[in-house]
Scaffold this motif. Sequence first.
Motif, PDB file in Angstrom:
ATOM      1  N   ASP A  74       0.826  -1.208   0.000  1.00 41.79           N
ATOM      2  CA  ASP A  74       0.000   0.000   0.000  1.00 41.79           C
ATOM      3  C   ASP A  74       0.854   1.249   0.000  1.00 41.79           C
ATOM      4  O   ASP A  74       0.534   2.232  -0.667  1.00 41.79           O
ATOM      5  CB  ASP A  74      -0.922  -0.005   1.228  1.00 41.79           C
ATOM      6  CG  ASP A  74      -1.894  -1.160   1.199  1.00 41.79           C
ATOM      7  OD1 ASP A  74      -2.973  -1.029   0.588  1.00 41.79           O
ATOM      8  OD2 ASP A  74      -1.564  -2.222   1.771  1.00 41.79           O
ATOM      9  N   VAL A  75       1.963   1.200   0.749  1.00 46.30           N
ATOM     10  CA  VAL A  75       2.900   2.320   0.801  1.00 46.30           C
ATOM     11  C   VAL A  75       4.316   1.781   0.718  1.00 46.30           C
ATOM     12  O   VAL A  75       4.668   0.832   1.425  1.00 46.30           O
ATOM     13  CB  VAL A  75       2.746   3.154   2.093  1.00 46.30           C
ATOM     14  CG1 VAL A  75       3.782   4.283   2.133  1.00 46.30           C
ATOM     15  CG2 VAL A  75       1.346   3.728   2.217  1.00 46.30           C
ATOM     16  N   VAL A  76       5.114   2.371  -0.159  1.00 47.20           N
ATOM     17  CA  VAL A  76       6.541   2.086  -0.221  1.00 47.20           C
ATOM     18  C   VAL A  76       7.272   3.343   0.211  1.00 47.20           C
ATOM     19  O   VAL A  76       7.087   4.419  -0.377  1.00 47.20           O
ATOM     20  CB  VAL A  76       6.993   1.696  -1.644  1.00 47.20           C
ATOM     21  CG1 VAL A  76       8.501   1.465  -1.669  1.00 47.20           C
ATOM     22  CG2 VAL A  76       6.250   0.457  -2.122  1.00 47.20           C
ATOM     23  N   SER A  81      10.661  -0.153  -6.497  1.00 50.57           N
ATOM     24  CA  SER A  81       9.511   0.319  -5.717  1.00 50.57           C
ATOM     25  C   SER A  81       8.244   0.287  -6.565  1.00 50.57           C
ATOM     26  O   SER A  81       7.160  -0.068  -6.080  1.00 50.57           O
ATOM     27  CB  SER A  81       9.763   1.733  -5.201  1.00 50.57           C
ATOM     28  OG  SER A  81      10.812   1.757  -4.251  1.00 50.57           O
ATOM     29  N   LEU A  82       8.366   0.661  -7.834  1.00 53.42           N
ATOM     30  CA  LEU A  82       7.213   0.627  -8.735  1.00 53.42           C
ATOM     31  C   LEU A  82       6.699  -0.801  -8.913  1.00 53.42           C
ATOM     32  O   LEU A  82       5.486  -1.034  -9.027  1.00 53.42           O
ATOM     33  CB  LEU A  82       7.593   1.220 -10.089  1.00 53.42           C
ATOM     34  CG  LEU A  82       7.695   2.749 -10.152  1.00 53.42           C
ATOM     35  CD1 LEU A  82       8.420   3.182 -11.420  1.00 53.42           C
ATOM     36  CD2 LEU A  82       6.303   3.388 -10.085  1.00 53.42           C
ATOM     37  N   LYS A  83       7.603  -1.760  -8.911  1.00 56.64           N
ATOM     38  CA  LYS A  83       7.194  -3.155  -9.064  1.00 56.64           C
ATOM     39  C   LYS A  83       6.567  -3.706  -7.787  1.00 56.64           C
ATOM     40  O   LYS A  83       5.821  -4.697  -7.844  1.00 56.64           O
ATOM     41  CB  LYS A  83       8.395  -4.006  -9.478  1.00 56.64           C
ATOM     42  CG  LYS A  83       8.919  -3.679 -10.866  1.00 56.64           C
ATOM     43  CD  LYS A  83      10.121  -4.533 -11.236  1.00 56.64           C
ATOM     44  CE  LYS A  83      10.614  -4.184 -12.641  1.00 56.64           C
ATOM     45  NZ  LYS A  83      11.791  -4.994 -13.043  1.00 56.64           N
ATOM     46  N   ALA A  84       6.875  -3.082  -6.657  1.00 55.90           N
ATOM     47  CA  ALA A  84       6.370  -3.576  -5.375  1.00 55.90           C
ATOM     48  C   ALA A  84       5.019  -2.982  -4.991  1.00 55.90           C
ATOM     49  O   ALA A  84       4.262  -3.590  -4.238  1.00 55.90           O
ATOM     50  CB  ALA A  84       7.376  -3.270  -4.267  1.00 55.90           C
ATOM     51  N   VAL A  85       4.691  -1.789  -5.487  1.00 56.56           N
ATOM     52  CA  VAL A  85       3.511  -1.065  -5.024  1.00 56.56           C
ATOM     53  C   VAL A  85       2.238  -1.616  -5.675  1.00 56.56           C
ATOM     54  O   VAL A  85       2.257  -2.111  -6.805  1.00 56.56           O
ATOM     55  CB  VAL A  85       3.674   0.444  -5.315  1.00 56.56           C
ATOM     56  CG1 VAL A  85       3.533   0.745  -6.807  1.00 56.56           C
ATOM     57  CG2 VAL A  85       2.710   1.271  -4.476  1.00 56.56           C
ATOM     58  N   ARG A  86       1.136  -1.531  -4.971  1.00 53.85           N
ATOM     59  CA  ARG A  86      -0.133  -2.008  -5.513  1.00 53.85           C
ATOM     60  C   ARG A  86      -0.754  -0.960  -6.442  1.00 53.85           C
ATOM     61  O   ARG A  86      -0.353   0.201  -6.445  1.00 53.85           O
ATOM     62  CB  ARG A  86      -1.115  -2.324  -4.378  1.00 53.85           C
ATOM     63  CG  ARG A  86      -1.637  -1.097  -3.626  1.00 53.85           C
ATOM     64  CD  ARG A  86      -2.828  -1.488  -2.760  1.00 53.85           C
ATOM     65  NE  ARG A  86      -3.250  -0.411  -1.877  1.00 53.85           N
ATOM     66  CZ  ARG A  86      -4.034   0.604  -2.228  1.00 53.85           C
ATOM     67  NH1 ARG A  86      -4.457   0.724  -3.475  1.00 53.85           N
ATOM     68  NH2 ARG A  86      -4.369   1.527  -1.332  1.00 53.85           N
ATOM     69  N   THR A  87      -1.752  -1.372  -7.186  1.00 54.10           N
ATOM     70  CA  THR A  87      -2.530  -0.442  -7.984  1.00 54.10           C
ATOM     71  C   THR A  87      -3.172   0.594  -7.062  1.00 54.10           C
ATOM     72  O   THR A  87      -3.794   0.240  -6.052  1.00 54.10           O
ATOM     73  CB  THR A  87      -3.628  -1.187  -8.764  1.00 54.10           C
ATOM     74  OG1 THR A  87      -3.005  -2.120  -9.654  1.00 54.10           O
ATOM     75  CG2 THR A  87      -4.483  -0.217  -9.565  1.00 54.10           C
ATOM     76  N   ASP A  88      -3.028   1.860  -7.381  1.00 51.98           N
ATOM     77  CA  ASP A  88      -3.504   2.984  -6.574  1.00 51.98           C
ATOM     78  C   ASP A  88      -2.770   3.102  -5.244  1.00 51.98           C
ATOM     79  O   ASP A  88      -3.241   3.747  -4.311  1.00 51.98           O
ATOM     80  CB  ASP A  88      -5.014   2.903  -6.322  1.00 51.98           C
ATOM     81  CG  ASP A  88      -5.600   4.258  -5.927  1.00 51.98           C
ATOM     82  OD1 ASP A  88      -5.090   5.296  -6.405  1.00 51.98           O
ATOM     83  OD2 ASP A  88      -6.546   4.289  -5.101  1.00 51.98           O
ATOM     84  N   GLY A  89      -1.597   2.463  -5.150  1.00 50.72           N
ATOM     85  CA  GLY A  89      -0.785   2.599  -3.953  1.00 50.72           C
ATOM     86  C   GLY A  89       0.065   3.858  -4.003  1.00 50.72           C
ATOM     87  O   GLY A  89      -0.009   4.664  -4.939  1.00 50.72           O
ATOM     88  N   LEU A  90       0.891   4.033  -2.980  1.00 51.31           N
ATOM     89  CA  LEU A  90       1.683   5.251  -2.820  1.00 51.31           C
ATOM     90  C   LEU A  90       3.156   4.919  -2.666  1.00 51.31           C
ATOM     91  O   LEU A  90       3.533   4.067  -1.854  1.00 51.31           O
ATOM     92  CB  LEU A  90       1.211   6.024  -1.575  1.00 51.31           C
ATOM     93  CG  LEU A  90       2.050   7.236  -1.147  1.00 51.31           C
ATOM     94  CD1 LEU A  90       1.962   8.352  -2.172  1.00 51.31           C
ATOM     95  CD2 LEU A  90       1.614   7.724   0.229  1.00 51.31           C
TER      96      LEU A  90
END
Length: 350
Positions: free
Chosen positions: A241-243, A255-264
């Motif tokens: 949800d947050v990186v 970080s982009l690969k780890a974050v969820r859709t609509d995450g931060l």
Amino acid sequence: MSIITTPAWLLTGQSGTDSLEFTEAHELPPLGENDVLVRIHAASLNYRELLIAKGKFNLPFTPPVTPGSDGAGIILATGSSVTSFKKGDRIVTHLTVNTPENGATTFADINTGLGQKVDGTIRKYGVFDVSSVVGMPESLSFAEAATLTCSGLTAWNALFGIRGRGVGAGDVVLVQGTGGVSVAALQFALASGATVIATTSSDVKAERLKVLGAQHVINYRTTPNWGEVAKSLTPDNRGADVVVDVGGPSTVAQSLKAVRTDGLIALAGLLGVGTEANVPSIMDGLTYLCTTRGFLLGSRVQFREMNRFIDHKGIKPVVDEKVFSFQEVREAFEYVDAQKHFSKVVIEIE
């Protein structure tokens, strides 16, 4: 109370620790109507202090200046117009001077702040504008509180800085490394009921992260695709949800690969400057359907919110096992520069 001079460390140039000099009698300005006189009991170091001392990134400073933005102590006297503090109050420094109570911090604010354009915290006594101090959490020691000025506040802003999107139970937070921001973010996230995934390059530090409560730890040296691995550790592979990204150019692709859709992705640091390759562009936010947010530190309103949370949750900021004395400031700088520390390095000013 009149104190004219103070024992202090001064940064006289930008040749690293060679530019650090100790003096028994650094002159203090007279107490102005909006000032407070503080007996500083502890200070902590940031990567910023190293950058200034080494002359990196053309950071401006006014020599000689007392380095350090982070510190905690007791107010000994107040100016005639100060009504928010009194003698005997325990305080923590805020890096900026005369910034809005609840405004966003800018690079200009930092470049004119403590330890850069005005004297900082690595001294026994200091006169500070009242805008550069906040009340200290009641539950903390001076050493613990001295870690909050930059790392603690940055971590708080990363997790709770967007109204209505604060981290809570059921969320997954990813933190990078074992520096002050990352460890504070881990503690705040866990206290909020979130699951924490952490990265590190050290198996020894990985064990310490697990002891602190991280549910998953990934060694990013042996697992270079740690972003995808982190995502696989989240419920239904949805992503974090947050990186809290402290590496910047060297880490944001993962970080982009780890974050969820609509995450931060909270862009909280630039530790990876100089090692970047194929840095994603702002348009990658469209590819990954997430928000990337750049910010610096936090406001005094956020600082007070954080301090109340610390007291309420009983959080104890993590201080590196090696605490330095006031006579060992050069050694403290070198210790941080060698990346031997875990979380925050503190200097006791006794």
